[in-house]
Design a protein around this motif. Structure first.
Motif, PDB file in Angstrom:
ATOM      1  N   LEU A  50      10.723  -5.647  -0.192  1.00  0.00           N
ATOM      2  CA  LEU A  50       9.603  -5.009  -0.866  1.00  0.00           C
ATOM      3  C   LEU A  50       9.385  -3.617  -0.280  1.00  0.00           C
ATOM      4  O   LEU A  50       9.419  -3.437   0.923  1.00  0.00           O
ATOM      5  CB  LEU A  50       8.332  -5.837  -0.698  1.00  0.00           C
ATOM      6  N   TRP A  52       7.473   0.513  -1.531  1.00  0.00           N
ATOM      7  CA  TRP A  52       6.401   1.091  -2.326  1.00  0.00           C
ATOM      8  C   TRP A  52       6.788   1.278  -3.781  1.00  0.00           C
ATOM      9  O   TRP A  52       5.944   1.616  -4.612  1.00  0.00           O
ATOM     10  CB  TRP A  52       5.945   2.397  -1.696  1.00  0.00           C
ATOM     11  N   GLN A  53       8.076   1.062  -4.116  1.00  0.00           N
ATOM     12  CA  GLN A  53       8.467   1.051  -5.524  1.00  0.00           C
ATOM     13  C   GLN A  53       7.814  -0.104  -6.267  1.00  0.00           C
ATOM     14  O   GLN A  53       7.728  -0.087  -7.497  1.00  0.00           O
ATOM     15  CB  GLN A  53      10.000   0.921  -5.637  1.00  0.00           C
ATOM     16  N   ALA A  54       7.347  -1.114  -5.511  1.00  0.00           N
ATOM     17  CA  ALA A  54       6.739  -2.284  -6.149  1.00  0.00           C
ATOM     18  C   ALA A  54       5.457  -1.928  -6.891  1.00  0.00           C
ATOM     19  O   ALA A  54       4.980  -2.723  -7.703  1.00  0.00           O
ATOM     20  CB  ALA A  54       6.441  -3.354  -5.090  1.00  0.00           C
ATOM     21  N   PHE A  55       4.888  -0.732  -6.625  1.00  0.00           N
ATOM     22  CA  PHE A  55       3.670  -0.343  -7.323  1.00  0.00           C
ATOM     23  C   PHE A  55       3.954   0.219  -8.704  1.00  0.00           C
ATOM     24  O   PHE A  55       3.019   0.593  -9.421  1.00  0.00           O
ATOM     25  CB  PHE A  55       2.884   0.656  -6.478  1.00  0.00           C
ATOM     26  N   GLY A  56       5.213   0.297  -9.084  1.00  0.00           N
ATOM     27  CA  GLY A  56       5.561   0.591 -10.466  1.00  0.00           C
ATOM     28  C   GLY A  56       5.318   2.009 -10.913  1.00  0.00           C
ATOM     29  O   GLY A  56       5.220   2.261 -12.116  1.00  0.00           O
ATOM     30  N   PRO A 260       1.482  -4.729  -7.797  1.00  0.00           N
ATOM     31  CA  PRO A 260       2.691  -5.350  -7.250  1.00  0.00           C
ATOM     32  C   PRO A 260       2.497  -6.843  -7.046  1.00  0.00           C
ATOM     33  O   PRO A 260       1.432  -7.295  -6.612  1.00  0.00           O
ATOM     34  CB  PRO A 260       2.893  -4.624  -5.916  1.00  0.00           C
ATOM     35  N   VAL A 262       3.111  -9.569  -4.823  1.00  0.00           N
ATOM     36  CA  VAL A 262       3.478  -9.715  -3.415  1.00  0.00           C
ATOM     37  C   VAL A 262       3.233 -11.151  -2.986  1.00  0.00           C
ATOM     38  O   VAL A 262       2.143 -11.691  -3.193  1.00  0.00           O
ATOM     39  CB  VAL A 262       2.652  -8.755  -2.535  1.00  0.00           C
ATOM     40  N   GLN A 436      -6.833  -1.737  -7.170  1.00  0.00           N
ATOM     41  CA  GLN A 436      -5.565  -1.128  -6.782  1.00  0.00           C
ATOM     42  C   GLN A 436      -5.494  -0.942  -5.270  1.00  0.00           C
ATOM     43  O   GLN A 436      -4.451  -1.185  -4.647  1.00  0.00           O
ATOM     44  CB  GLN A 436      -5.407   0.220  -7.489  1.00  0.00           C
ATOM     45  N   ALA A 439      -4.619  -4.016  -3.448  1.00  0.00           N
ATOM     46  CA  ALA A 439      -3.177  -4.272  -3.437  1.00  0.00           C
ATOM     47  C   ALA A 439      -2.490  -3.454  -2.347  1.00  0.00           C
ATOM     48  O   ALA A 439      -1.591  -3.944  -1.654  1.00  0.00           O
ATOM     49  CB  ALA A 439      -2.583  -3.946  -4.805  1.00  0.00           C
ATOM     50  N   PHE A 443      -0.483  -4.958   0.847  1.00  0.00           N
ATOM     51  CA  PHE A 443       0.876  -4.524   1.142  1.00  0.00           C
ATOM     52  C   PHE A 443       0.968  -4.025   2.579  1.00  0.00           C
ATOM     53  O   PHE A 443       1.930  -4.314   3.297  1.00  0.00           O
ATOM     54  CB  PHE A 443       1.267  -3.418   0.162  1.00  0.00           C
TER      55      PHE A 443
END
Length: 459
Positions: A50, A52-56, A260, A262, A436, A439, A443
């Motif tokens: 995982l 920080w790309q997981a935040f889309g 994300p 998680v 947000q 999240a 993370f």
């Protein structure tokens, strides 16, 4: 043979096993078997890693990468890590014997035939037997120092990335607040125009106009304050990225920004994920090694040496008849005013403090994660409830405006519905931002960018 795995002493055992002194007493602290609240929905097939790309959002990920590449604090931490590595290499030099070469030349006497020139050379080797493990302890402490610096830099990276994400979300929320404030200002202006028309027709009071103009002034002031805060947020974002100019991100609807997925996993996995816990472990390992080195310094030291001496009046005869010697020395401090024993006691006290600091770090890590999980669950419920509040406030405003146009509602009631709608919309945006940021907090609490452990490690 060992206590139950859920006890803190089991976690600390690998770090304390190398010390002769008993570990300090710790509170009875059991690791929780699971998190109290239900975790956010995790993907059916969790990713192996995982980040920080997981935040889309590609822009957010790019800004975080830029901050991690350019932040001065990280450059300082990288230099500290290189310094620790050099210190570790220096500490490792004690494993090898020392070798010194000395060349000498001297001229004495008067002039002419009475003047004499003498040349000499010596080669000496020395080696300290590590009977009590002092050299090994110094090397272990230096290697633990490298680990500490590495984990410290990882903790800084995680903190910086989370700060960039939070500031980026805050700037997006400010942009949305400005849009809401603009819409509210237009709404107030429209109502003011209607009230002025009614005043000219004799169906409204000048007090109503004054109230509406006062409300318009409030909206204009609020709008100016939001724009200033937005500009300052862009400047702060640029500073985090190491730029001297502001950074204005692309507009994103927070309601459409994906959260994300998680998997928080088990509480014990935090010990592998969080760099601050790894840093505390490294500090404790270094303290253990320092205690061992200080204890060994109280014991006798044995040094082995060898030397080769040669000399002559001519350089060609320098190594013609060398003399060699071998020797061993046993050294034991008899009286030093208590310096060595005081150092040993100081290292023991420092180690005891670090044990408690490690315990405190574990407690704080669990609290951070549970708080982030609570915030995620609570913000989702608050957001759903506030969305209904906004819907009802919009209905109330529409009906109040219709009744005011028909002359069946007083201005004070219309103003109340306007303020209620204004506050409800801003609170909805604040709840979206909180969701947000919850999240981001989760993370960060989980260590961010962690590698998913294998099934064998989790079992």
């Amino acid at each position: 043979m060992f206590p139950a795995p859920s006890r803190l002493s089991w976690l600390l055992l690998p770090l304390l096993g190398g010390c002769a002194s008993a570990p300090p007493a710790l509170p009875d602290f059991a690791l929780p078997a699971q998190w109290r609240l239900e975790q956010p929905a995790a993907p059916a097939t969790p990713p192996e890693r995982l980040d920080w790309q997981a935040f889309g959002n590609a822009e957010l990920a790019a800004l975080i990468d830029e901050a991690l590449a350019r932040a001065p604090d990280l450059a300082v931490a990288a230099a500290a890590e290189r310094q620790a590595e050099a210190v570790a290499r220096a500490a490792g030099a004690g494993r090898w014997p020392g070798l010194d070469l000395e060349l000498r030349g001297a001229r004495n006497g008067g002039s002419g035939d009475n003047e004499r020139t003498r040349h000499g050379a010596s080669l000496a080797a020395s080696y300290e037997l590590d009977l009590w493990g002092r050299q090994q302890a110094l090397r272990d402490a230096a290697r633990a120092g490298v680990d500490f610096s590495r984990h410290d830099r990882a903790a800084l990276r995680l903190s910086l990335a989370a700060n960039v994400a939070n500031l980026w979300l805050g700037v997006q929320a400010l942009r949305a607040q400005i849009a809401i404030a603009e819409a509210d200002r237009l709404l107030v202006e429209r109502t003011l125009a209607l009230t002025e028309i009614r005043l000219r027709a004799g169906s409204a009071d000048p007090l109503d106009v004054a109230r509406q103009r006062g409300l318009l002034g409030e909206r204009q002031r609020s709008l100016a304050a939001l724009r200033l805060e937005y500009d300052n947020g862009c400047l702060a974002l640029g500073a985090l990225l190491g730029r001297s100019t502001s950074v204005e991100p692309q507009a994103v609807d927070l309601d459409q920004l994906p959260l994300p997925a998680v998997d928080a996993g088990l509480p014990s996995e935090l010990l592998r994920r969080r760099p601050d816990l790894a840093r505390a472990e490294a500090a404790l390992a270094a303290a253990d090694a320092d205690v061992a080195a200080a204890r060994a310094a109280l014991l006798p030291s044995i040094n082995l040496g060898a030397s080769v001496l040669a000399g002559g009046s001519q350089l060609a005869d320098l190594f013609a008849s060398p003399a060699s010697s071998l020797f061993a020395t046993l050294a034991r401090p008899l009286f030093d005013g208590g310096r060595l024993s005081a150092r040993h006691a100081a290292e023991q006290a420092r180690r005891e403090g670090l044990v408690h600091a490690y315990h405190a770090a574990i407690v704080a890590a669990f609290a951070d994660t549970q708080t982030a999980l609570n915030a995620g669950a609570g913000s989702a419920a608050q957001l759903a409830a506030q969305a209904e509040v906004v819907r009802q406030a919009e209905i109330a405003w529409q009906r109040a405006e219709a009744r005011y146009r028909a002359g069946a509602l007083a201005m004070i009631d219309l103003l109340d519905s306007q303020r209620t709608l204004h506050a409800a919309r801003h609170q909805l945006l604040a709840d979206r931002l909180a969701r947000q940021r919850a999240a981001v907090a989760l993370f960060r609490a989980l260590g961010g960018g962690w590698q998913r452990p294998s099934p064998e490690e989790r079992s």
